[in-house]
Design a protein around this motif. Structure first.
Motif, mmCIF file in Angstrom:
data_model
loop_
_atom_site.group_PDB
_atom_site.id
_atom_site.type_symbol
_atom_site.label_atom_id
_atom_site.label_comp_id
_atom_site.label_asym_id
_atom_site.label_seq_id
_atom_site.Cartn_x
_atom_site.Cartn_y
_atom_site.Cartn_z
ATOM 1 N N LEU A 106 3.139 6.194 -4.051
ATOM 2 C CA LEU A 106 1.964 5.451 -3.635
ATOM 3 C C LEU A 106 1.271 4.817 -4.832
ATOM 4 O O LEU A 106 1.240 5.397 -5.920
ATOM 5 C CB LEU A 106 0.991 6.377 -2.903
ATOM 6 N N CYS A 149 -5.157 -0.152 -7.672
ATOM 7 C CA CYS A 149 -4.145 -1.024 -7.078
ATOM 8 C C CYS A 149 -4.372 -1.152 -5.567
ATOM 9 O O CYS A 149 -4.307 -2.248 -5.004
ATOM 10 C CB CYS A 149 -2.754 -0.484 -7.375
ATOM 11 N N LYS A 150 -4.644 -0.026 -4.907
ATOM 12 C CA LYS A 150 -4.938 -0.066 -3.474
ATOM 13 C C LYS A 150 -6.174 -0.914 -3.197
ATOM 14 O O LYS A 150 -6.192 -1.704 -2.244
ATOM 15 C CB LYS A 150 -5.168 1.355 -2.947
ATOM 16 N N ARG A 186 4.207 1.978 -5.225
ATOM 17 C CA ARG A 186 3.519 1.697 -6.481
ATOM 18 C C ARG A 186 4.195 0.570 -7.234
ATOM 19 O O ARG A 186 3.553 -0.372 -7.688
ATOM 20 C CB ARG A 186 3.510 2.949 -7.357
ATOM 21 N N LEU A 212 0.810 -1.212 0.000
ATOM 22 C CA LEU A 212 0.000 0.000 0.000
ATOM 23 C C LEU A 212 0.849 1.270 0.000
ATOM 24 O O LEU A 212 0.325 2.367 -0.208
ATOM 25 C CB LEU A 212 -0.921 0.019 1.228
ATOM 26 N N THR A 213 2.154 1.133 0.242
ATOM 27 C CA THR A 213 3.013 2.308 0.316
ATOM 28 C C THR A 213 3.880 2.504 -0.925
ATOM 29 O O THR A 213 4.481 3.562 -1.081
ATOM 30 C CB THR A 213 3.942 2.212 1.542
ATOM 31 N N LEU A 271 -2.370 5.926 3.794
ATOM 32 C CA LEU A 271 -2.232 4.719 2.974
ATOM 33 C C LEU A 271 -3.380 4.585 1.986
ATOM 34 O O LEU A 271 -3.193 4.131 0.859
ATOM 35 C CB LEU A 271 -2.167 3.483 3.867
ATOM 36 N N TYR A 272 -4.574 4.941 2.410
ATOM 37 C CA TYR A 272 -5.748 4.903 1.550
ATOM 38 C C TYR A 272 -6.855 5.686 2.241
ATOM 39 O O TYR A 272 -6.678 6.165 3.367
ATOM 40 C CB TYR A 272 -6.200 3.455 1.272
ATOM 41 N N GLN A 280 -12.384 3.299 0.526
ATOM 42 C CA GLN A 280 -11.783 2.207 -0.223
ATOM 43 C C GLN A 280 -11.861 0.889 0.552
ATOM 44 O O GLN A 280 -12.046 -0.182 -0.045
ATOM 45 C CB GLN A 280 -10.333 2.551 -0.569
ATOM 46 N N THR A 330 -5.477 4.132 -7.169
ATOM 47 C CA THR A 330 -6.697 3.748 -6.457
ATOM 48 C C THR A 330 -7.068 2.297 -6.714
ATOM 49 O O THR A 330 -7.380 1.549 -5.775
ATOM 50 C CB THR A 330 -7.860 4.668 -6.883
#
Length: 480
Positions: free
Chosen positions: A190, A195-196, A76, A73-74, A286-287, A291, A193
């Motif tokens: 990061l 991907c998170k 990419r 989450l941190t 983180l998000y 989400q 969206t």
């Protein structure tokens, strides 16, 4: 350095200010400098992190999985080997390698020790690559006085030491440098969206699959309800004098009333811990909270579909409902929708109300009111007062009941005892075909069958959108 003070004196607020968690409230005076460079308020979070007092994790994940998902989450871009090396390095630094494959568990039920949970909290913050990490210990009134005395003695001794003088001299000398070092900001790469959302979905699903009790509850609670109805009714009849219509109406009433409630029970049992995790992790950037909500909704879909198919396969054929495969499919689809709607409705309310017990009561009241007014079984909708007729069009029960009534009664022919005149003169024998009951209960429902399905399933995305809006507002008002 130690920040010491009694409960409520502002220790946590000070750390929130330094780490950038005070997003919208409060007036900050003074300045924060790193390597002699002043930081803007929106840059604080890019440099600092701190470990919060509460160690909140998903209990079904292992230490390695928890840290791996945080790392994903941190950052990419990164291969599986990159994340593995990063996690292994942090675990080795904090002496967590020996419990890497143990589930975190609960404080009172299995899992790793409280000290190890604390180190996992530190590892989670280290994976975010802060320049400085501050740890907050648990507050304990019994230790406050003794701790204050010890810190006071250490402070006095430190101020008199040569180390303190050299440190102050270095700070003053740094201020006078012409070429100041760069500010060591966190690595800002990061993921997007989607991907998170994918990471959160995988994490939530894996956590649920480790909880055998929760999986069993999801898959079997509707079946248990179906078995109770099955043993109560045994098998519906086509004889009006043996309750051909009454039994079917009671069955449909129970289905539309109970399935949303079982969905609500899932939400109030499983989602609060995810909400607590998202409240904490969203403060670290983180998000966003919505989400986590969307990941939860996506992960329940396959479980709800499987549970509904199991329930329908047993109850539909055993009860002797209309013997046609297509009707069975419509029945299963119509029963699935209220189950999902009940859970989504509870999720929306969980974004507003903290206490799950209150959510339980609110959803029960809403379901009961919708069923009484919208089903048309207790009282014909056309005979209700105008405000109630209007309200019925906003209840999902109206559309679900019309679908189930048409699905079961259309094409049925009823008998009424034997053929003697005394029986045939019985008022119950006036209904000889299912279409008569359909037109008497919900006129025109046969022509609205497809439309009712579209309206019924439209409630699910509408509730999800409403939930996202609620959690965005929750993020706005709860961020300090």
């Amino acid at each position: 350095m130690c920040i010491l003070g009694s409960s409520g004196s502002g220790k946590t607020t000070l750390l929130d200010a330094i780490s950038g968690r005070l997003r919208r409230t409060g007036t900050l005076l003074g300045e924060v400098c790193v390597n002699g460079r002043a930081l803007r308020r929106d840059q604080f979070q890019d440099c600092f992190s701190y470990v919060m007092q509460s160690d909140i994790f998903l209990s079904g994940l292992t230490v390695r999985e928890t840290l791996r998902y945080t790392a994903m989450l941190t950052t990419r871009q990164g291969s599986a080997d990159f994340f593995q090396k990063k996690v292994e390095a942090v675990m080795a630094e904090l002496n967590l390698s020996h419990v890497a494959d143990q589930v975190i568990g609960h404080y009172n039920f299995g899992g790793i020790s409280s000290g190890e949970r604390r180190r996992v909290s530190i590892a989670v913050q280290l994976l975010q690559d802060p320049m400085d990490l501050t740890s907050v210990d648990f507050q304990s009134k019994e230790r406050e006085i003794e701790t204050y005395k010890q810190v006071h003695r250490l402070e006095s001794a430190y101020k008199e030491s040569a180390i303190c003088r050299r440190t102050l001299e270095n700070i003053e000398r740094t201020k006078c440098l012409k070429n100041l070092p760069m500010v060591p900001f966190k690595t800002k790469d990061l993921p997007g969206t989607l991907c998170k959302l994918g990471v959160l979905l995988r994490r939530v699903t894996r956590n649920l699959l480790r909880n055998k009790q929760a999986v069993s509850m999801r898959l079997l609670q509707n079946l248990i309800l179906g078995l109770f109805i099955l043993f109560f009714l045994l098998r519906v009849q086509n004889d009006m004098l043996k309750g051909a219509v009454q039994d079917r109406v009671g069955l449909l009433y129970q289905l539309v009333g109970a399935t949303p409630y079982t969905g609500m029970l899932n939400a109030v049992t499983l989602f609060p811990v995810l909400r607590a995790v998202s409240d904490q992790e969203s403060l670290d950037g983180l998000y966003e909270k919505w989400q986590m909500l969307l990941a939860y909704v996506l992960h329940i879909l396959p479980f709800s579909i499987i549970a509904t198919v199991i329930f329908s396969s047993v109850s539909y054929w055993a009860l002797g409902l209309y013997p046609e495969a297509a009707r069975f499919g419509y029945f299963s689809a119509a029963v699935l929708a209220p189950h999902l709607i009940g859970e989504c409705l509870a999720l929306v309310l969980l974004g507003i109300v903290q206490n799950p017990n209150i959510i339980n009561s609110l959803v029960a009241v809403l379901i009961t009111a919708g069923l009484l007014i919208g089903s048309g079984f207790v009282r014909n909708i056309q005979e209700m007062n105008f405000p109630f007729r209007i309200y019925s069009y906003f209840t999902f029960q109206k559309y679900c009941c019309e679908i189930l009534v048409v699905n079961e009664f259309y094409g049925l022919n009823f008998t009424c005892g034997n053929s003697n005149n005394s029986v045939m003169n019985n008022p119950m024998c006036t209904i000889t075909q299912g279409i008569q009951f359909i037109e008497g209960t919900c006129p025109g429902a046969t022509s609205r069958f497809t439309t009712n399905f579209l309206i019924l399933y439209a409630y699910i995305p509408l509730l999800v959108i409403l939930g996202i809006a609620v959690f965005k507002l929750r993020d706005y008002f709860t961020s300090r």
